[in-house]
Design a protein around this motif. Structure first.
Motif, PDB file in Angstrom:
ATOM      1  N   ASN A 114      -1.570   1.063  -5.447  1.00 53.81           N
ATOM      2  CA  ASN A 114      -1.731  -0.442  -5.654  1.00 53.81           C
ATOM      3  C   ASN A 114      -1.203  -0.986  -4.484  1.00 53.81           C
ATOM      4  O   ASN A 114      -0.804  -2.332  -4.826  1.00 53.81           O
ATOM      5  N   GLU A 117      -2.922  -4.847  -4.052  1.00 53.02           N
ATOM      6  CA  GLU A 117      -2.567  -5.684  -5.362  1.00 53.02           C
ATOM      7  C   GLU A 117      -1.181  -6.327  -4.933  1.00 53.02           C
ATOM      8  O   GLU A 117      -0.981  -7.460  -4.923  1.00 53.02           O
ATOM      9  N   LEU A 118      -0.219  -5.313  -4.441  1.00 56.03           N
ATOM     10  CA  LEU A 118       1.159  -5.763  -4.145  1.00 56.03           C
ATOM     11  C   LEU A 118       1.103  -6.702  -3.068  1.00 56.03           C
ATOM     12  O   LEU A 118       1.811  -7.521  -2.839  1.00 56.03           O
ATOM     13  N   GLU A 121       0.122 -10.457  -3.691  1.00 52.28           N
ATOM     14  CA  GLU A 121       1.179 -10.971  -4.256  1.00 52.28           C
ATOM     15  C   GLU A 121       2.326 -11.218  -3.246  1.00 52.28           C
ATOM     16  O   GLU A 121       2.932 -12.459  -3.305  1.00 52.28           O
ATOM     17  N   LEU A 141       8.603  -5.739  -1.382  1.00 53.78           N
ATOM     18  CA  LEU A 141       9.127  -5.596  -2.703  1.00 53.78           C
ATOM     19  C   LEU A 141      10.567  -5.613  -3.125  1.00 53.78           C
ATOM     20  O   LEU A 141      11.112  -6.561  -3.982  1.00 53.78           O
ATOM     21  N   LEU A 145      12.816  -8.507  -4.992  1.00 55.47           N
ATOM     22  CA  LEU A 145      13.652  -8.268  -6.058  1.00 55.47           C
ATOM     23  C   LEU A 145      15.156  -8.264  -5.817  1.00 55.47           C
ATOM     24  O   LEU A 145      15.972  -8.204  -6.735  1.00 55.47           O
ATOM     25  N   GLN A 156      13.557  -1.941  -9.973  1.00 54.92           N
ATOM     26  CA  GLN A 156      12.647  -2.780 -10.492  1.00 54.92           C
ATOM     27  C   GLN A 156      11.337  -2.571  -9.599  1.00 54.92           C
ATOM     28  O   GLN A 156      10.404  -2.506  -9.994  1.00 54.92           O
ATOM     29  N   ALA A 157      11.658  -2.158  -8.262  1.00 56.26           N
ATOM     30  CA  ALA A 157      10.378  -2.170  -7.329  1.00 56.26           C
ATOM     31  C   ALA A 157       9.860  -0.820  -7.844  1.00 56.26           C
ATOM     32  O   ALA A 157       8.429  -0.765  -7.700  1.00 56.26           O
ATOM     33  N   ALA A 159       9.381   0.818 -10.426  1.00 59.31           N
ATOM     34  CA  ALA A 159       8.699   0.639 -11.797  1.00 59.31           C
ATOM     35  C   ALA A 159       7.183  -0.145 -11.533  1.00 59.31           C
ATOM     36  O   ALA A 159       6.367   0.260 -12.355  1.00 59.31           O
ATOM     37  N   ARG A 160       7.176  -0.634 -10.365  1.00 58.23           N
ATOM     38  CA  ARG A 160       5.781  -1.303 -10.210  1.00 58.23           C
ATOM     39  C   ARG A 160       5.043  -0.627  -9.306  1.00 58.23           C
ATOM     40  O   ARG A 160       3.596  -1.038  -8.926  1.00 58.23           O
ATOM     41  N   LEU A 161       5.548   0.485  -8.692  1.00 58.39           N
ATOM     42  CA  LEU A 161       4.662   1.329  -7.649  1.00 58.39           C
ATOM     43  C   LEU A 161       3.567   2.407  -8.537  1.00 58.39           C
ATOM     44  O   LEU A 161       4.006   3.000  -9.575  1.00 58.39           O
ATOM     45  N   LYS A 162       2.498   2.418  -8.052  1.00 60.75           N
ATOM     46  CA  LYS A 162       1.715   3.349  -8.574  1.00 60.75           C
ATOM     47  C   LYS A 162       1.160   4.373  -7.284  1.00 60.75           C
ATOM     48  O   LYS A 162       0.862   3.900  -6.469  1.00 60.75           O
TER      49      LYS A 162
END
Length: 624
Positions: A114, A117-118, A121, A141, A145, A156-157, A159-162
């Motif tokens: 992803n 997308e990141l 952002e 990222l 954060l 936190q970072a 948790a947003r990685l795919k």
């Protein structure tokens, strides 16, 4: 492929980081770099050359500190170039110029799915991207954060990685602290002792830390580890709460076999490893005193009694080992077997059977596609799992209920040789164990097969003595740009492996076919400029194979035949024959692949290619 080394210490760790990268060079890379926390700032050196040049650059620039990370990169996103090389820095928008020293330094193995997308952002937040990599997204990222606690920012970072990742990261404002995290890519923690007491290390492979520490913690999926002077702790996300909490992972004593990386008197590691095959096979068989399901782990007998078919998942050379094993499993053990390319299996609809033995094959035990395919098979309810692997501490071994560990030793050359032949030995033992469990192996047959296995190292040594004849052929092959390989039956996968070896390291386009398929299309390619390599054992298909060879001769093709001594195939104009020392029955594929390895190796030498580090390839493929 990509390699990570990181450290927190009171001493200068740059020499350890550089040496760690050198130990990982065999995995394949096209750029490298090192970054440290020095005098309150981030400093780095990066190169698109070898690690030795990086070492010189770091020394010239005075890069030295007690906290740092280093990386060898195999390009996925973005071409091999200094601006795409790791470590990547991040700069808070409006705080630092994009070309400045930065606040966050990060290295990464894997692929972030992803990242587009990141990236969008982060650009909206004012971040400037200086590379085409997905890795730079993670660095920005983490910076976005960051609120004074690097561990919290990394948690936190991720948790947003795919996708798949192993990362090591440090921050300008927190000296003597490195955070590591993994999901889908390997990462280990090294605990320093003796002269490195109080220091901690990160690496993508324990071999990188050989000679530094033998105290290794294998991080598990989703782990985030915090390294500081004199202490470390590991956190993982709780299944119920979804929050990170402290966990304990076992510290193991691991001897990383650093001596295996020494070239000795050989010209290349590939040559060394070809000639190590008799010893590797003997070592793999060393603990085998008889055929028993327990060769594959506790509870194997119960599993073997419960299954009614076998599914083999593998990639590349390991896939060809599995394809050979299919012939053994169906003819000797009488059990239906399918072989799937791991990178394809998880993306197609299949019909799961809970009574399937899922067998993965991997030299490193970290092959991303095969690990993903294994997890997919388990998600379909196929829980009987086993691996044939060369690394006892690998993710593949930890993920599978049963295992057979080959004892090939460290394989440095990208083109696999001794790992392949020892995989075949392990798969043949699996065949015999399943045949025994299913009532298809008598005591007399077991004794005969064990005798043949015990003689294998001597038989392979005799094949290696054919090297001078193979060298003569290689001089002619070096002038060609295309080649065909033919085999029949269980030697068809061996022809495939021979073609793969030639294309991998000599860059000659090579294809392999079952010999009977020639007249269904490939015969159109045959000319005097197309050498046709034929694997010709004295088996039930020999006469059919001879007919296929005549089809080549009739079209002006030139044949190069590896023939068993009693095949009555004689050399003549347009037909070149190298005679194998003996026919070896069901184990013949293990012997016949050896001269194909030698042919590829000496052809590559004649063409002047980088044998151990072929272009565009990596040793351990840890990305999909």
């Amino acid at each position: 492929m990509c390699g990570i080394v990181g450290a927190v210490s009171q001493k200068d760790i740059v020499p350890i980081l550089i040496e760690g990268l050198k130990r990982l060079e065999y995995r394949g890379y096209d750029s490298c770099g090192v970054a440290v926390h020095q005098d309150g700032q981030l400093r780095r050196a990066r190169s698109t050359s070898r690690v030795a040049e990086l070492q010189d650059l770091a020394a010239q620039d005075g890069v030295a500190a007690g906290t740092g990370i280093a990386h060898t990169r195999w390009a996925t996103h973005g071409a091999p170039a200094v601006h795409n090389a790791h470590p990547h820095f991040s700069h808070g928008p409006g705080v630092d110029a994009p070309q400045g020293p930065g606040r966050v330094a990060l290295v990464h193995n894997g692929i972030i799915e992803n990242h587009d997308e990141l990236r969008a952002e982060l650009k909206a937040h004012g971040y400037v991207f200086l590379s085409q990599t997905d890795t730079e997204v993670i660095a920005h990222l983490v910076d976005l954060l960051y609120q004074g606690d690097l561990l919290d920012a990394v948690q936190q970072a991720v948790a947003r990685l795919k996708g798949a990742y192993a990362i090591a990261v440090f921050h300008r404002d927190e000296p003597h602290r490195v955070i590591g995290a993994r999901e889908g890519s390997p990462l280990v923690l090294g605990v320093g002792r003796d002269e490195h007491a109080g220091a901690f290390f990160l690496a993508s492979d324990a071999m990188a830390l050989a000679g530094v520490t033998d105290q290794i913690v294998y991080l598990e999926e989703g782990d985030v580890v915090d390294l500081q002077l004199g202490r470390y702790w590991i956190t993982a996300r709780g299944e119920v709460t979804g929050r990170f909490q402290s966990v304990v992972r076992e510290v193991r004593t691991v001897h990383a076999h650093s001596g295996a990386a020494e070239l000795g008197p050989y010209r290349h590691y590939m040559q060394k490893e070809i000639f190590e095959q008799p010893v590797a096979i003997a070592n793999t068989l060393d603990a085998v005193t008889g055929i028993s399901p327990e060769l594959f782990g506790d509870g194997a007998y119960r599993v073997f009694k419960d299954i009614d078919n076998v599914l083999i998942l593998a990639c590349g050379t390991s896939y060809y080992a599995g394809s050979t094993a299919k012939y053994w499993l169906e003819s000797i053990a009488k059990i239906p077997t399918s072989v799937e390319i791991a990178s394809e299996y998880r993306y197609r609809d299949s019909v799961p059977n809970p009574r399937t033995l899922v067998v993965t094959i991997s030299q490193s035990g970290e092959t991303a596609d095969t690990l993903a395919a294994l997890k997919h098979a388990r998600s379909l309810g196929m829980l009987h799992t086993m691996t044939v692997c060369n690394v006892s501490t690998s993710a593949m071994v930890r993920e599978c209920a049963l295992s057979f560990i080959t004892r090939a030793g460290a394989e440095i050359g990208v083109a696999s040789t001794k790992a392949f032949t020892t995989q075949l030995v392990g798969l043949f033992l699996l065949t015999l164990a399943l045949a025994q469990t299913r009532g298809h192996l008598t005591e007399e047959q077991e004794a005969e097969h064990l005798k043949a296995l015990r003689h294998l190292p001597v038989a392979v040594q005799a094949v290696l003595a054919l090297e001078p004849q193979v060298i003569a052929w290689s001089e002619e092959f070096a002038r060609k740009e295309n080649a065909l390989f033919l085999g029949r039956g269980l030697h068809y996968p061996i022809a495939l492996e021979g073609a793969l070896k030639l294309k991998e390291i000599s860059y000659i386009h090579a294809e392999a076919y079952p010999a009977g398929e020639l007249k269904h299309g490939p015969l159109a390619l045959v000319t005097a400029q197309m050498p046709v390599v034929t694997v010709a054992p004295n088996d039930a298909l020999l006469e059919k194979l001879k007919s296929n060879m005549q089809e080549v001769r009739a079209r002006g093709g030139e044949l190069f035949v590896f023939a068993d001594g009693d095949t009555r195939i004689e050399s003549e104009p347009g037909l070149h024959v190298i005679r194998m020392p003996e026919h070896y029955g069901a184990l013949s594929p293990i012997l016949h692949v050896v001269p194909l390895q030698l042919l590829a190796y000496h052809t590559a030498c004649a063409r002047g290619t980088d044998v151990d580090k072929p272009r565009n390839l990596a040793k351990s493929v840890t990305v999909e």
